[in-house]
Design a protein around this motif. Structure first.
Motif, PDB file in Angstrom:
ATOM      1  N   ALA A  53       0.827  -1.217   0.000  1.00 56.81           N
ATOM      2  CA  ALA A  53       0.000   0.000   0.000  1.00 56.81           C
ATOM      3  C   ALA A  53       0.859   1.263   0.000  1.00 56.81           C
ATOM      4  O   ALA A  53       0.427   2.314  -0.478  1.00 56.81           O
ATOM      5  CB  ALA A  53      -0.925  -0.016   1.220  1.00 56.81           C
ATOM      6  N   ALA A  54       2.070   1.170   0.598  1.00 60.71           N
ATOM      7  CA  ALA A  54       2.974   2.344   0.613  1.00 60.71           C
ATOM      8  C   ALA A  54       3.470   2.663  -0.800  1.00 60.71           C
ATOM      9  O   ALA A  54       3.445   1.815  -1.689  1.00 60.71           O
ATOM     10  CB  ALA A  54       4.163   2.079   1.549  1.00 60.71           C
ATOM     11  N   ASP A  55       3.999   3.916  -0.951  1.00 56.02           N
ATOM     12  CA  ASP A  55       4.421   4.383  -2.278  1.00 56.02           C
ATOM     13  C   ASP A  55       5.898   4.033  -2.509  1.00 56.02           C
ATOM     14  O   ASP A  55       6.766   4.903  -2.596  1.00 56.02           O
ATOM     15  CB  ASP A  55       4.215   5.896  -2.364  1.00 56.02           C
ATOM     16  N   THR A  56       6.193   2.753  -2.551  1.00 50.20           N
ATOM     17  CA  THR A  56       7.573   2.294  -2.814  1.00 50.20           C
ATOM     18  C   THR A  56       7.604   1.411  -4.044  1.00 50.20           C
ATOM     19  O   THR A  56       8.470   0.556  -4.199  1.00 50.20           O
ATOM     20  CB  THR A  56       8.101   1.514  -1.592  1.00 50.20           C
ATOM     21  N   GLN A  57       6.630   1.575  -4.881  1.00 45.76           N
ATOM     22  CA  GLN A  57       6.517   0.703  -6.042  1.00 45.76           C
ATOM     23  C   GLN A  57       7.662   0.943  -7.033  1.00 45.76           C
ATOM     24  O   GLN A  57       8.198  -0.003  -7.614  1.00 45.76           O
ATOM     25  CB  GLN A  57       5.151   0.940  -6.710  1.00 45.76           C
ATOM     26  N   HIS A  58       8.038   2.232  -7.230  1.00 44.96           N
ATOM     27  CA  HIS A  58       9.076   2.503  -8.231  1.00 44.96           C
ATOM     28  C   HIS A  58      10.436   1.989  -7.784  1.00 44.96           C
ATOM     29  O   HIS A  58      11.230   1.522  -8.600  1.00 44.96           O
ATOM     30  CB  HIS A  58       9.136   4.008  -8.501  1.00 44.96           C
ATOM     31  N   VAL A  59      10.702   2.015  -6.448  1.00 44.53           N
ATOM     32  CA  VAL A  59      11.992   1.504  -5.948  1.00 44.53           C
ATOM     33  C   VAL A  59      12.088   0.005  -6.206  1.00 44.53           C
ATOM     34  O   VAL A  59      13.104  -0.502  -6.699  1.00 44.53           O
ATOM     35  CB  VAL A  59      12.138   1.818  -4.446  1.00 44.53           C
ATOM     36  N   SER A  60      11.040  -0.706  -5.858  1.00 49.18           N
ATOM     37  CA  SER A  60      11.056  -2.163  -6.075  1.00 49.18           C
ATOM     38  C   SER A  60      11.161  -2.478  -7.564  1.00 49.18           C
ATOM     39  O   SER A  60      11.796  -3.476  -7.953  1.00 49.18           O
ATOM     40  CB  SER A  60       9.794  -2.785  -5.485  1.00 49.18           C
ATOM     41  N   GLU A 117      12.783  -0.670  -9.853  1.00 49.51           N
ATOM     42  CA  GLU A 117      14.164  -0.454 -10.271  1.00 49.51           C
ATOM     43  C   GLU A 117      15.042  -1.621  -9.838  1.00 49.51           C
ATOM     44  O   GLU A 117      15.892  -2.113 -10.594  1.00 49.51           O
ATOM     45  CB  GLU A 117      14.694   0.869  -9.677  1.00 49.51           C
ATOM     46  N   ILE A 118      14.838  -2.053  -8.605  1.00 47.34           N
ATOM     47  CA  ILE A 118      15.625  -3.211  -8.108  1.00 47.34           C
ATOM     48  C   ILE A 118      15.340  -4.437  -8.953  1.00 47.34           C
ATOM     49  O   ILE A 118      16.246  -5.207  -9.310  1.00 47.34           O
ATOM     50  CB  ILE A 118      15.310  -3.457  -6.629  1.00 47.34           C
ATOM     51  N   ALA A 119      14.072  -4.666  -9.281  1.00 44.31           N
ATOM     52  CA  ALA A 119      13.709  -5.827 -10.089  1.00 44.31           C
ATOM     53  C   ALA A 119      14.334  -5.759 -11.485  1.00 44.31           C
ATOM     54  O   ALA A 119      14.815  -6.777 -12.015  1.00 44.31           O
ATOM     55  CB  ALA A 119      12.187  -5.930 -10.199  1.00 44.31           C
ATOM     56  N   LYS A 120      14.350  -4.539 -12.081  1.00 44.41           N
ATOM     57  CA  LYS A 120      14.963  -4.394 -13.411  1.00 44.41           C
ATOM     58  C   LYS A 120      16.457  -4.666 -13.356  1.00 44.41           C
ATOM     59  O   LYS A 120      17.025  -5.337 -14.231  1.00 44.41           O
ATOM     60  CB  LYS A 120      14.711  -2.990 -13.956  1.00 44.41           C
ATOM     61  N   GLN A 121      17.114  -4.130 -12.310  1.00 42.89           N
ATOM     62  CA  GLN A 121      18.553  -4.374 -12.173  1.00 42.89           C
ATOM     63  C   GLN A 121      18.838  -5.863 -12.001  1.00 42.89           C
ATOM     64  O   GLN A 121      19.762  -6.399 -12.605  1.00 42.89           O
ATOM     65  CB  GLN A 121      19.092  -3.569 -10.971  1.00 42.89           C
ATOM     66  N   ARG A 122      18.052  -6.494 -11.166  1.00 45.17           N
ATOM     67  CA  ARG A 122      18.231  -7.934 -10.965  1.00 45.17           C
ATOM     68  C   ARG A 122      17.971  -8.705 -12.258  1.00 45.17           C
ATOM     69  O   ARG A 122      18.668  -9.682 -12.558  1.00 45.17           O
ATOM     70  CB  ARG A 122      17.255  -8.414  -9.870  1.00 45.17           C
ATOM     71  N   TYR A 123      16.984  -8.276 -13.000  1.00 45.25           N
ATOM     72  CA  TYR A 123      16.673  -8.920 -14.268  1.00 45.25           C
ATOM     73  C   TYR A 123      17.831  -8.793 -15.257  1.00 45.25           C
ATOM     74  O   TYR A 123      18.161  -9.753 -15.972  1.00 45.25           O
ATOM     75  CB  TYR A 123      15.394  -8.313 -14.835  1.00 45.25           C
TER      76      TYR A 123
END
Length: 1676
Positions: free
Chosen positions: A1623-1630, A1632-1638
């Protein structure tokens, strides 16, 4: 008038059914009984009844958690009703697709769910949401009759369905608002307790190939099955009988404990469906001894109670109940067991033994009381905590009710009796059972006496038991009467209680004095002509007469007959005047009358005014008759009905009249009770007491005051007491007047008779002696005999057939015995005189018969002349002739059957044979040859043969043309010499019979028409080849039969020649006066089989039966033959010829041996007395005698020579014939060999065709299975796509709910921005405050093993309600901050409540989304599974196609090999699996070409050899010299650098080197032993360390278990935090991390691919280098 009467709901209902018994709250149990559901309060023992709206109650279940019950009716298209308790109001009705009946119902432990299972024809399992009246899911199980059904208390989404042979666990999968069934079939072990995995019968695990027998195919393909049957078929040998489930229960760990009929207890995992057998732990020795002692004591107790000792191990468990302590189980042995189960072992102990079979076990909701329900209707309460005896809670009847009646005066007590003979006394006010008395005998009727407190009970043995019920709490038997051997059908008292009218079988009606003061005396009986269907008794107090009307069953015509007779009080005082000596009433004394009615009736009642009401079953009408002369029709003996009223009922019915004769009750098989007014026949009341499913109404009775009605069902086991709720005033007054007028009469007699009844002693009886003296067989269809005595011939003594004990004799038998005894006493003197006279007469006749034997034959009298009783003799002769006629008829029928059997056998086995089976035997050796029995070929067979021959001719012509074309081509290619060689090879092949595989061409068969064995590839060719082979076999048999017929005719000729010679031999033997046996050959039955079809006179060993005409004809022929013989004896010409010339006219040469010269007459004188003449005569006599003797000797020698020649000739010819037969036998053996060769070909061809059909069947079965799987895949894909769409739509809803929650949280500060900062901060803290987690209102007891069960999605509504209550507490003014305005506080509370509700909504949606995603994952797994199955099917289809092609070309060829041609040097058999069979011509052609090319190659190789020989020689010499140089140089280097090791030095220095080596070996062995001991010691240390580590591991596991519990709680909090994080507004951080990991993953994948590619290139280069290296080597 009908509106002024009203029958209420039943006043009370009694009865029991041992099925569907359960708790509906903590102290109330419910169970069905007929059309009613009874609710029993366990503490107060009070009962409440609920009537089913539509007939009989079907399935029933109750839920004590919700205090609701569900039951179904048993009508067409049944309905499930949901009622609440204790209000007993209907909540809803569930209407499914069931057509006939619901067999099982079950509530879920939590949630509004109900499971139902319907019976035939649907066999459907359904799950309902009964609160919303929604059918969630339904699944059909065709042909599966279930026995029990239950929800998992810990998880409502699991169901267990059990039938007699299988167990199925059903999982209910949810997809938001959709529900789906998933079936898991439990594999049960077999009777040997073994769990064998199911074999893949349709898909074998592996394929084994056999070159001859073909591939390993499933049994279904071998059987030729198609469709679904091919998939489910299992051969009988593969089917192992599994255990038979009897009871089951769920555990707290979602396991199922299952009891089996074989004595096993299984533990079933509900998730996987795997079953494990529980094993009993071995008991210590002292426990076994104590157990044996307890078993012995229990057996002795059972013996004392009259029961047979039972083995607890042999008891079949029929009920199970689970609790925290363990498992309780009970069954047919009546013993309650407790199982303490740990892992897969259990310890068993016996809790209580109630000596009755137990059908079900039910725990109370608080798990403090365990109810034990028996098959006999008794319920016991057992408290596990106290471990005491079981207390009887409810005791009902053990069988269905038979009859009921009111105990005089009829307003306080009533009495009932069951079929098993159990008598109950009920309190009329509330239906309480006051007492019981078991007669232990089959009851057939019961009635209560109006004049006393006595009850009469009739039995099937013809007995009547009289009971004293003056004390309702203690009834007793005071008297018993044994009337007859016929069953007592009904008992009737008149209204004054003076007579007891008993209806028995065979039309007998017994009249008894009903008063105890008269000891229930039997007054007599009335014998009617036909069977009595019904009785009606009316008392006329004015005339002091009782009118009895009997309805008879008239066999002829559609009519009925009434027999009416009258009983007066004088019958009780002067009984002997009205009955005869045998106890039968005179017709004039009882004024017997009879009336014929115009309609067939099944029941009739009579009123005092001669009005009769009859129930007609055929027309379903109630007819009214008035027995007066005005209603007589043209036939004066038939009465017509005055009125006809439709009964509105169906089935067999009966009528019952109220005591005041105002009301007429009608009952039938439909179970509906109608009450009419007798004057107008208006319907006063209608009550659906019972139902047609339960057999309808068996009996009913009015009370004397007509306020109560007792109604008994036939098979439903229910006793219903009805009471008038509303009655018309005039009717009530008339009823009260009749009751008050009758009451003083009854009270006067009741007081006196009850005093006598109480003073009577209790009657005791011995059941064993009664059973022995009165076996059941004697009471079934026993005929009534008028005389039961027998008189002996010698002394005439009268011997009774009955025992001297009159207590075991019927009343009729006692009467007959009394009559016989009186007659015997009265005529005793006359009998003695007659006996003396008979003895004297017997002696006189015997003396006369003895004298008759001594007189001459002409004076003898025949035996029948001494017979004094000619009539008796004629009767005996007639009886004997009847017996002979009967025996002759039986023999004729048996002969006729045998002749028919002979004709059938002859028609089927002899007549169709064109060549009959016969044999030819040798004369002198035991050898015989049989021909081939053959049938004439049918037209169809000949047409098929002709068709096949035409096809073969066409194919042969086509083959010749093709061969000719190939020959012309080959001539242009091959030279002449090679062509000649090829032609020779082809000729040799064609001439050889090796490839033909038989020698049938040498024995009459034409093999040129056959296909070549290498060309039989198609099915048509194989079928045609079979037809041609059968034709060859037929021709071979025909050829042999022709030779056989020649030999058979030759034998007949030889026998004829031998017979001719035997005639001459017999003449010679007769002339030589030799007694020698002449060998006479003859044909046997095997050689003349037709002889077996005719019977010769010599085969009949018994005297032939002659009719009277045949006997007369035979006597006449015998007389003529005797006259002819007498005439031949008196022939004068023959006498003269015999006297003169010995009976012949001339002397033949054959008579020389018989000739004798008569001696002279003086030979009797001495020789010295003879004169010269006499001496001369004597010399001439001697000369003649000598000449005659010489002639005789010469003739004898000639005869002997002729005899030897004849015998030698016979011997020679028969031996020659024997040689012919031996040659024929050899021919038969070779013919058999040829036939077997052809039959072997046929067998191989048939097997090939069969294998081809099996492969086709397998292919069809796989295609069918593939089609089903493809449909299933399409269905799964459709569900998968639909689920994905629903999840996407639901995710949008879920995200919108989350956004709404965020908006509420952000809008809080804006809404209260006008408040001060400190108040705003305090409100913000209160805004975040939440109440404690709400708990359900149901308070689970600690003893309940299912207390922590998981709730359903619908339980969230209850949780929201509890949450609302908790929020009300937080919203109270106590929590309001100081200084805050109440209106703002109210607005704050409303905002906080909205926020909390939004959070709960988000949680609920998250759970629903997770459930939908889990459902999607399961469907995806199913889809992958189906894909793998489809791939397996495709692979199996490819294999089948390959095998079919392989066996079409891989043919079985039959070779004909000579002995010695196939010889092997070694004992082993070579492997020919990869060999190929081809034609020899191909090999020869290939060899010719190879030899030509080989010659050319050898010539060129010789040239190269000569040229390169010198080069190789020089190179070799050069190489040799260089190698010698290298060897010398190497030796020099070795000598210079030769090292000397310690071993070499030791070997050179030590003298005894072997001893030294041995010593070193011994030292090393000692060191090895020491090391071994050290190793064992280390192993012990390590094992000890392992045990310590295992203990540590167990402690760690316990700690891990605790941590796992904590982890479970933490996971809940983590999930909540995850939702908050989302629910918190941390969607863009996650993101970016997911893209880097990908990107890192892609990079790693690229590197791996690069490495893999380089490895492949390296391998290629390495292989190329190896190839180049090998290429550099010289070719040898």
């Amino acid at each position: 008038m009908g509106q002024m009467f009203e029958l209420p709901c039943p006043f009370w209902v009694q009865g029991f059914s041992n099925k569907n018994f359960g708790f509906i709250n903590k102290q109330t149990v419910c169970y069905p009984c007929g059309n009613y559901i009874l609710f029993l309060d366990v503490k107060t023992k009070k009962t409440i009844a609920l009537q089913c709206p539509a007939g009989q109650v079907g399935a029933l279940t109750a839920n004590w958690n919700s205090q609701v019950l569900a039951f179904s009716d048993r009508k067409l298209n049944p309905i499930i009703y949901i009622y609440t308790f204790p209000v007993l109001s209907k909540l809803t009705e569930l209407k499914g697709n069931a057509q006939l009946d619901y067999s099982l119902l079950a509530f879920s432990f939590t949630g509004p769910y109900l499971a139902s299972y319907s019976s035939i024809p649907e066999f459907a399992l359904s799950v309902w949401n009964w609160q919303e009246n929604i059918l969630l899911c339904c699944e059909s199980q065709p042909g599966l009759t279930a026995t029990s059904l239950s929800f998992n208390p810990m998880n409502w989404q699991q169901l267990c369905l059990v039938n007699e042979n299988s167990v199925t666990v059903w999982h209910i999968e949810r997809n938001n608002d959709e529900h789906h069934f998933k079936q898991i079939l439990v594999e049960l072990p077999d009777g040997q307790e073994s769990l064998s995995p199911s074999k893949g019968l349709f898909f074998p695990v592996s394929h084994t190939e056999d070159q001859y027998y073909g591939p390993d195919l499933p049994v279904s393909a071998i059987a030729g099955l198609l469709g679904d049957e091919a998939e489910t078929f299992m051969p009988r040998d593969s089917v192992k009988p599994s255990v038979h489930p009897t009871a089951h229960c769920w555990t707290a760990t979602s396991e199922i404990y299952l009891a089996c009929e074989e004595g096993y207890v299984l533990a079933i995992d509900a998730e996987t469906g795997s079953a494990s057998v529980l094993q009993q732990k071995p008991l210590p020795e002292y426990v076994c001894k104590v157990s044996d002692i307890v078993s012995y004591v229990r057996g002795e107790v059972q013996k004392k109670k009259g029961c047979k000792p039972k083995d607890p191990q042999e008891s079949v468990l029929h009920a199970m109940a689970f609790c925290n302590e363990g498992l309780y189980a009970a069954g047919s042995g009546g013993i309650l067991f407790f199982y303490h189960i740990k892992d897969l072992q259990y310890e068993m102990k016996i809790c209580v033994d109630i000596l009755k079979p137990i059908s079900s076990l039910i725990f109370s909701p608080d798990y403090t009381v365990l109810l034990l329900v028996t098959d006999e209707g008794t319920v016991y309460a057992y408290k596990p905590a106290h471990s005491g005896e079981a207390v009887k809670l409810l005791e009902t009847c053990s069988s269905c009710f038979l009859a009921a009646d009111f105990l005089t005066p009829g307003d306080k007590y009533c009495v009932s009796v069951t079929i098993s003979g159990e008598v109950q006394v009920w309190f009329l006010e509330d239906g309480t059972c006051l007492s019981k008395l078991n007669l232990d005998i089959e009851a057939t009727a019961m009635a209560c006496c109006p004049s006393s407190s006595s009850v009469a009970v009739g039995t099937g043995r013809g007995q009547i038991y009289f009971l004293d019920v003056t004390k309702a709490e203690a009834p007793r038997v005071v008297h018993r009467i044994f009337l007859s051997k016929f069953p007592v059908l009904s008992l009737h008292y008149d209204q004054s209680g003076q007579f007891l009218i008993t209806r028995a079988a065979e039309g007998h009606i017994f009249i008894l004095d009903a008063r105890p003061s008269k000891l229930f005396q039997v007054l007599g009986y009335v014998a009617l002509a036909d069977e009595v269907l019904d009785l009606s008794v009316v008392s006329d107090f004015k005339k002091d007469v009782v009118e009895v009307t009997a309805l008879l069953n008239v066999a002829v015509g559609q009519r009925a007959r009434l027999e009416v007779f009258y009983l007066s009080s004088a019958l009780t005082t002067d009984n002997d005047e009205y009955v005869n000596e045998q106890g039968m009433f005179d017709a004039s004394a009882i004024k017997k009358e009879h009336y014929d009615l115009d309609c067939p009736l099944s029941s009739a009642v009579r009123l005092k005014d001669n009005t009769v009401y009859g129930y007609c079953t055929s027309g379903l009408f109630i007819y009214k008759y008035h027995l007066s002369e005005k209603n007589i029709s043209e036939d004066p003996s038939i009465f017509l009905s005055e009125k006809r009223t439709r009964s509105n009922q169906f089935g067999l019915g009966f009528l019952c009249l109220s005591p005041n004769s105002q009301w007429l009750a009608s009952a039938a098989s439909d179970g509906v009770l109608f009450i009419y007014h007798t004057s107008t026949m208006d319907i006063l009341a209608r009550m659906h007491c019972h139902s047609y499913q339960g057999g309808g109404i068996r009996s009913m009775v009015f009370s004397l005051d007509a306020k109560f009605i007792l109604v008994i069902g036939k098979n439903d086991g229910a006793l219903v007491c009805l009471k008038w709720k509303k009655m018309k005033n005039t009717e009530a007054e008339e009823d009260d007047f009749h009751w008050l007028s009758l009451l003083p009469i009854l009270n006067k007699s009741t007081s006196n008779e009850d005093a006598v009844l109480q003073s009577m002693a209790e009657w005791h009886f011995d059941p064993e002696s009664t059973a022995e003296s009165l076996p059941e067989e004697k009471f079934k269809d026993a005929p009534l005999k008028s005389s039961n005595v027998e008189v002996t011939e010698e002394d005439g003594n009268v011997t009774s057939l009955y025992s001297a004990n009159t207590n075991e004799m019927t009343w009729i038998d006692q009467k007959i015995k009394k009559v016989i005894r009186e007659e015997t006493e009265r005529f005793a003197n006359q009998k003695k005189e007659l006996q003396m006279g008979i003895k004297k007469l017997r002696k006189t006749i015997q003396k006369m018969m003895h004298e008759n034997e001594l007189v001459p034959d002409i004076e003898k009298l025949e035996q029948q002349e001494f017979n004094l009783d000619v009539e008796e003799q004629e009767r005996a002769q007639a009886k004997a002739e009847q017996e002979v006629a009967r025996a002759r008829k039986e023999i004729e029928m048996e002969n006729l059957a045998n002749r028919y059997l002979k004709d059938v056998i002859k028609h089927e086995c002899w007549d169709p044979m064109s060549v009959k089976g016969r044999a030819v035997k040798c004369f002198h050796i035991t050898s015989e040859v049989k021909n081939y029995p053959m049938k004439e070929r049918t037209e169809e067979e000949l047409e098929i043969l002709e068709k096949v021959l035409q096809i073969k001719k066409l194919e042969t012509a086509d083959h010749k043309v093709q061969k000719k074309n190939l020959k012309t081509e080959s001539e242009t290619v091959l030279p002449k010499e090679e062509q000649e060689k090829t032609e020779e090879v082809m000729a040799d092949n064609s001439a050889s019979s090796c490839l033909i595989g038989s020698l049938s061409s040498q024995y009459g068969g034409d093999t040129s028409i056959l296909y070549h064995q290498l060309d039989l590839h198609t099915r048509e060719q194989k079928v045609n080849q079979i037809v041609l082979l059968k034709d060859i076999i037929y021709k071979v048999k025909t050829a042999f039969n022709k030779e056989f017929d020649i030999v058979a005719r030759q034998k007949e000729q030889e026998i004829a020649r031998v017979k001719e010679r035997n005639l001459r031999i017999r003449e010679i033997l007769e002339q030589l006066d030799l007694q020698l046996e002449v060998w006479e050959p003859a044909l046997t039955d095997d050689e003349i089989p037709e002889r077996a079809l005719t019977v010769q006179d010599s085969e009949i060993k018994v005297e032939k039966y002659l009719t009277q005409e045949e006997r007369e004809k035979a006597e006449m022929l015998a007389k003529l033959e005797m006259e002819r013989r007498l005439a031949e004896k008196d022939n004068e010409r023959l006498r003269a010829l015999n006297d003169m010339m010995g009976g012949v006219l001339e002397v033949k040469k054959e008579d020389i041996l018989k000739m004798d010269i008569p001696p002279p007459p003086f030979l009797s004188k001495p020789e010295h007395v003879w004169n010269e003449e006499e001496k001369r005569i004597f010399r001439e006599y001697e000369i003649k005698v000598k000449e005659l003797n010489e002639e005789k000797e010469e003739y004898r020698r000639a005869l002997e020579d002729e005899l030897k020649k004849l015998e030698a000739s016979i011997q020679e010819t028969t031996q020659n014939f024997d040689e012919i037969v031996c040659k024929l036998s050899e021919r038969k053996v070779k013919s058999e060999m040829v036939i077997y060769q052809e039959e072997l070909k046929i067998v191989n061809l048939v097997y090939a065709l069969l294998l081809d059909e099996e492969l086709d069947s397998r292919k069809a079965g796989l295609h069918n299975f593939l089609a089903k799987k493809e449909k299933e895949k399409v269905k799964t894909m459709k569900i998968l796509q639909t689920t994905k769409n629903k999840i996407e739509a639901y995710i949008d809803t879920y995200e919108s709910a989350i956004v709404e929650e965020k908006k509420l949280e952000c809008g809080f500060t804006k809404e209260f921005a006008d408040l001060p900062a400190h108040l705003l901060n305090e409100l913000a803290q209160l805004y975040k405050q939440r109440p404690e987690a709400p708990r359900t209102e149901v308070v689970f007891d600690t003893a309940n093993p299912y207390g922590n069960c998981s709730g359903s999605a619908e339980d969230y509504q209850g949780a929201r309600t509890l949450l609302g209550k908790s929020m009300d507490q937080l919203d109270s003014l106590e929590h309001m901050p100081n200084g805050l305005d109440p209106s703002i506080w109210e607005r704050f509370c409303l905002a906080r409540r909205n926020k909390v509700e939004t959070e709960e909504l988000v949680k609920q949606k998250a759970l629903t989304l997770a459930e939908m995603q889990a459902f999607l994952q399961r469907r995806m797994d199913d889809n992958e599974k189906i894909k793998s199955e489809l791939e397996g099917i495709y692979q199996e289809l490819r294999w089948v196609q390959e095998e079919k092609m392989k066996f079409q070309w891989n043919l079985t060829i039959q070779f004909l090999l000579k002995q010695g041609q196939v010889e092997l040097e070694s004992t082993g058999i070579p492997e020919y699996s990869d060999a190929i069979l081809i034609n020899r011509s191909v090999v020869e052609e290939l060899n010719c070409s190879i030899m030509a090319q080989g010659g050319k190659k050898i010539a060129s190789m010789l040239e190269c050899k000569d040229f390169s020989k010198g080069i190789f020689h020089l190179e070799w010499e050069h190489k040799k010299m260089r190698m010698q140089i290298e060897d010398l140089e190497q030796k020099a280097r070795d000598i210079a650098t030769l090292p000397i090791s310690k071993d070499c030095q030791l070997f050179l220095s030590v003298q005894n080197y072997d001893t030294h080596i041995t010593h070193q070996i011994s030292v090393m062995e000692q060191s090895l032993g020491i090391l071994d001991k050290l190793h064992k010691k280390n192993v012990k240390k390590h094992r000890k360390r392992i045990k310590e580590l295992e203990k540590c591991i167990s402690l760690k596991e316990q700690a891990n278990h605790k941590l796992s519990l904590e982890l479970r709680e933490m996971l809940v909090s983590v999930s909540e935090r995850r939702h908050i994080f989302k629910a918190a507004d941390t969607q863009h951080v996650s993101n970016e991390i997911a893209k880097q990991r990908y990107q890192e993953i892609l990079k790693q994948k690229h590197l791996r691919d690069l490495v893999k590619e380089q490895e492949e290139q390296f391998e290629i280069l390495q292989a190329e280098a190896e190839r180049l290296r090998l290429r550099a080597f010289p070719i040898l």
